[in-house]
Enzyme design. Structure first.
Site, mmCIF file in Angstrom:
data_model
loop_
_atom_site.group_PDB
_atom_site.id
_atom_site.type_symbol
_atom_site.label_atom_id
_atom_site.label_comp_id
_atom_site.label_asym_id
_atom_site.label_seq_id
_atom_site.Cartn_x
_atom_site.Cartn_y
_atom_site.Cartn_z
ATOM 1 N N ASN A 190 0.827 -1.209 0.000
ATOM 2 C CA ASN A 190 0.000 0.000 0.000
ATOM 3 C C ASN A 190 0.855 1.250 0.000
ATOM 4 O OD1 ASN A 190 -2.037 -1.795 0.108
ATOM 5 N ND2 ASN A 190 -2.524 -1.489 2.272
ATOM 6 N N HIS A 218 5.738 -0.522 -2.858
ATOM 7 C CA HIS A 218 5.298 0.187 -4.060
ATOM 8 C C HIS A 218 5.322 1.713 -3.914
ATOM 9 C CE1 HIS A 218 3.016 -3.718 -5.375
ATOM 10 N NE2 HIS A 218 4.314 -3.774 -5.585
#
Ligand code: OAD
Length: 229
Positions: free
Chosen positions: A87, A104
């Site tokens: 997330n 990410h």
């Protein structure tokens, strides 16, 4: 203290009001991923990309961690907890988790387009065309886009190999290399999988599937882990 490693995905934040990617009405059903989350999309239309992430960031500022995030943070009283998250929100940190590795990228950060080591905290939610780094180049979201390298995967693999307990929450395990982390869990280490949907891998004796949403699932997990503290 035993090392408890968590791999979280979009489902972790769903009950905070952030849409997942691949569920019905998910983000990728309503947006073309190559337009908004790839280097090609950025090259073709940076304004669209900036706006996409500005909207995500604006929403994040109106969002709070849910009981699932809080429960994982509280597990630090009993375990050496490391969260590996796909997330880009900071809800784990807001809930009090102290060791969070973002695979990410991070929505509240931006970086230079000429020197990726130049990463900045963005003030407010808007990143605009014309906002520059100290070297005079356009700033971009600090997000790992499709087709880009995932630099945090190496430390994530190391953590996974060291885990005494491995917990997966709210990820469809569709995206690599994140999904491949499961292969690095040491033999015999208990794996707990929290997701309201059926998992896509075959059951084995060391996997416990908690078919629940993150909030209630983490509560169940805590009860199951109590005897192991
Ligand atoms: P997905 O949208 O692929 O998967 C979300 C998972 O969360 C599914 O397995 C759902 O069943 C589950 N879920 C839904 N509601 C839940 C709830 N309340 N509690 C717990 N689980 C719930 O999202 P990710 O697996 O995180 O990457 O996607 C991985 C990556 O794909 C993202 O990081 C993003 C995306 O493209 C980038 O943008 C680079």
């Amino acid at each position: 203290m035993k090392k408890l490693v968590v791999l979280s995905g979009a489902g972790m934040s769903a009950e905070s009001g952030i849409k997942t990617f691949r569920d019905h009405d998910g983000l990728w059903e309503n947006h073309d991923v190559t337009q908004v989350a790839s280097p090609e999309g950025w090259a073709a239309d940076p304004h669209l990309v900036l706006e996409f992430y500005n909207q995500r960031r604006k929403q994040l500022y109106e969002t709070r961690p849910n009981e699932g995030h809080v429960g994982l943070a509280e597990l630090e009283n009993f375990f050496d907890v490391h969260v590996i998250t796909q997330n880009i929100d900071d809800l784990h940190e807001q809930a009090g988790s102290s060791k969070v590795l973002h695979l990410h990228g991070e929505l509240k950060k931006v970086r230079s387009t000429v020197d990726e080591s130049l990463v900045y905290e963005l003030e407010g939610w808007q990143l605009n065309w014309g906002d520059k780094c100290e070297k005079g180049s356009q700033l971009r979201p600090h997000i790992v886009w499709f087709g880009e390298a995932v630099p945090a995967i190496e430390p994530a693999i190391e953590l996974t190999q060291q885990a005494d307990i491995f917990v997966v929450v709210g990820t469809s395990l569709n995206v690599y290399p994140a999904a491949g982390l499961l292969n690095y869990v040491s033999r015999g280490v208990p794996i707990y999988l929290i997701d309201p949907a059926q998992p896509m891998f075959t059951p084995s004796s060391n996997i416990t599937f908690i078919q629940e949403k993150a909030t209630t699932g983490v509560k169940k997990l805590i009860n199951m882990l109590k005897p192991q503290q």
